[in-house]
Design a protein around this motif. Sequence first.
Motif: not given
Length: 239
Positions: A23-24, A126-127, A129, A163, A222, A225-226
């Motif tokens: 997704p990133e 991947k996103t 963390r 981001d 979002r 996810a972070h």
Amino acid sequence: MDFTAFTSAPGLPPASIYLFGGPEGFLREKGLKTLRDRNPDWADQTIRFFSSDVTWAQLEAELYTPNLLGGQKLVILIDEGNFAHNHKKQIEEYLTKPSPVGTLALSLGGRLPTIKSKGILIIQCKTLRSLDLIRWVTADFQRKQKTVNRAAVQLLVERGGGDLASLEGHVENIVQYVGSRRNVTPEDVTALVKDQGTNATYELSLAAASKKQSKALEILHRLLAHGEPFPVLLWKLAW
């Protein structure tokens, strides 16, 4: 293969197809650039397609067509939908006899296809963390010949949001700001970076109050996810 492992590898792992999936989008683009930079031939011999503008037959023909000036070529395909899934069989057949003059690089943001054939290297984008973001920002400062303590990095991640493109821009601005000074401090971060995390929570509150469910869910996913704790988000919304 993890994205960090791919970019930190001393050489280019051999493959006929490199698939940057996850997704990133920032990491996928970064991975494509890293791949391109590791082969001198590809500096001037890279062709980029979007899946909406090309068929598999056209893509395959491009891969097998030799360059007029010789050398290797890199063919990049940005998969905007289900191209890789819809052409899984053709990809597996191609890998049984890949082009000797062309290498295919796929960028895919959705679910990854299950391709069991040899010759394909999948790089997970991947996103990231919170802890991974801290490592990524620290490494970015180090690449720019700056030292930074954990407090400054954590503050940057908290204020700059999750981001990666924005964080990279913040790192570049801070490096320019400190000039010849090698050490980056929390005060430098505070001086240059506004608190984007608070802004995101405010946007979530507005979307929820306006009953814009899709936008609220997008912002919520979002933030989660972070690494934003769900109970903390609930408390902020209630407050």
